[in-house]
Design a protein around this motif. Structure first.
Motif, PDB file in Angstrom:
ATOM      1  N   ARG A  53      43.343  29.768  31.140  1.00 45.05           N
ATOM      2  CA  ARG A  53      42.166  29.260  31.851  1.00 45.05           C
ATOM      3  C   ARG A  53      42.230  27.734  31.978  1.00 45.05           C
ATOM      4  N   ILE A  74      40.267  35.855  38.431  1.00 51.15           N
ATOM      5  CA  ILE A  74      39.609  35.781  37.137  1.00 51.15           C
ATOM      6  C   ILE A  74      39.607  37.165  36.486  1.00 51.15           C
ATOM      7  N   ASP A  85      35.928  32.262  32.619  1.00 46.33           N
ATOM      8  CA  ASP A  85      36.876  32.031  33.715  1.00 46.33           C
ATOM      9  C   ASP A  85      36.145  31.483  34.931  1.00 46.33           C
ATOM     10  N   LEU A  86      35.083  32.173  35.307  1.00 47.19           N
ATOM     11  CA  LEU A  86      34.355  31.776  36.505  1.00 47.19           C
ATOM     12  C   LEU A  86      33.780  30.372  36.356  1.00 47.19           C
TER      13      LEU A  86
END
Length: 300
Positions: A53, A74, A85-86
């Motif tokens: 990430r 993601i 992740d987002l």
């Protein structure tokens, strides 16, 4: 974003790159792929998720990918890593965020709201992985979610390996067990102006099989194919690039309809062949893609 503009951008070769591999992320900036998918999901082991990430967010922020469209896949928002992740990726502003395991339009609405809450730049689009039995049953409704600006939806990516796993269908030459699903998703995508990318070819050493499947996907109407190795890029680009003869014929159709005496005609003959205005529209898209590809050859 105009759907016409979106679909006229070449997306012949779409290469997955593991987000946990810093060297691969650097290499992605120089490869001949039209699209790179910086992957945080399947290509990354659980204990490497956090590092991946950070590396992907840094790579997108640093830029330097040139004409290559940058997509970040993601982890699902219902996993332990998806929301982080987002949040990390949203701020970096990639071209596309790829949402895995989309089962229905509700998944895209939820992702879209999360992107908005994270302050994601407006230009960032969403593609949906079509890789579950429910996605096949709900393909039309998922594609129709593009009419809601909240979703940012502009494309589908077929996840044929996951489909095989979830359904028990075998991946065989010609993909007969999957053709109905592939064409259902393609029809749904085209009905709503979406990009659609075919699934991967697993046998890296089988170049003949790969070439055959690229040709099949091209003839079905896919914009391009997802790839798992850089060695697949050249063959994929060749398969999905319009042939010189196709471009020449398209230009003749466009020129014929552009003549003043043909302005009001819906159909006419070109070199003994009957063509309609829909053929002129198809020809215009083909020429636009060919010209975009030629521009890349010049600029690198």
């Amino acid at each position: 974003m105009s759907n016409l503009v979106a679909t006229n951008r070449p997306r012949r070769s779409v290469l997955y790159m593991p987000g946990s591999n810093a060297r691969a992320l650097e290499k992605a900036r120089a490869l001949a792929a039209d699209v790179v998918i910086l992957d945080l999901e399947d290509a990354v082991a659980p204990d490497a998720k956090a590092v991946a990430r950070e590396q992907v967010a840094a790579a997108v922020t640093a830029g330097g990918f040139g004409h290559r469209e940058v997509v970040v896949r993601i982890n699902g928002l219902d996993t332990a890593w998806g929301k982080a992740d987002l949040s990390a990726v949203a701020a970096t502003g990639p071209d596309v965020i790829l949402i895995p395991k989309v089962n229905g339009p509700g998944d895209l609405l939820g992702a879209g709201r999360a992107l908005a809450a994270a302050g994601t730049p407006g230009h960032v689009r969403v593609w949906a992985m079509m890789e579950t039995p429910l996605a096949m049953l709900n393909a039309g409704a998922i594609a129709a979610a593009a009419t809601d600006a909240t979703t940012r939806l502009s494309g589908f990516v077929m996840g044929t390996n996951d489909l095989a796993k979830e359904t028990g269908a075998r991946i065989v030459p010609g993909r007969a067990p999957m053709n109905a699903w592939l064409m259902t998703c393609l029809a749904a995508a085209r009905a709503h102006g979406l990009v659609i990318i075919d699934g991967v070819w697993n046998e890296i050493a089988d170049e003949a099989g790969f070439a055959r499947e690229c040709a099949e996907a091209r003839d079905m109407g896919f914009d391009g194919k997802t790839l798992i190795h850089p060695n697949q890029i050249a063959g994929c680009n060749a398969a999905f690039s319009p042939a010189e003869a196709e471009v020449a014929w398209a230009r003749k159709i466009i020129a014929a309809f552009a003549l003043p005496e043909n302005a009001a005609k819906g159909a006419l003959q070109v070199e003994g062949r009957m063509v309609e205005r829909l053929h002129a529209e198809m020809a215009a898209r083909l020429v636009a893609i060919a010209e975009a590809i030629d521009t890349r050859k010049v600029t690198g």
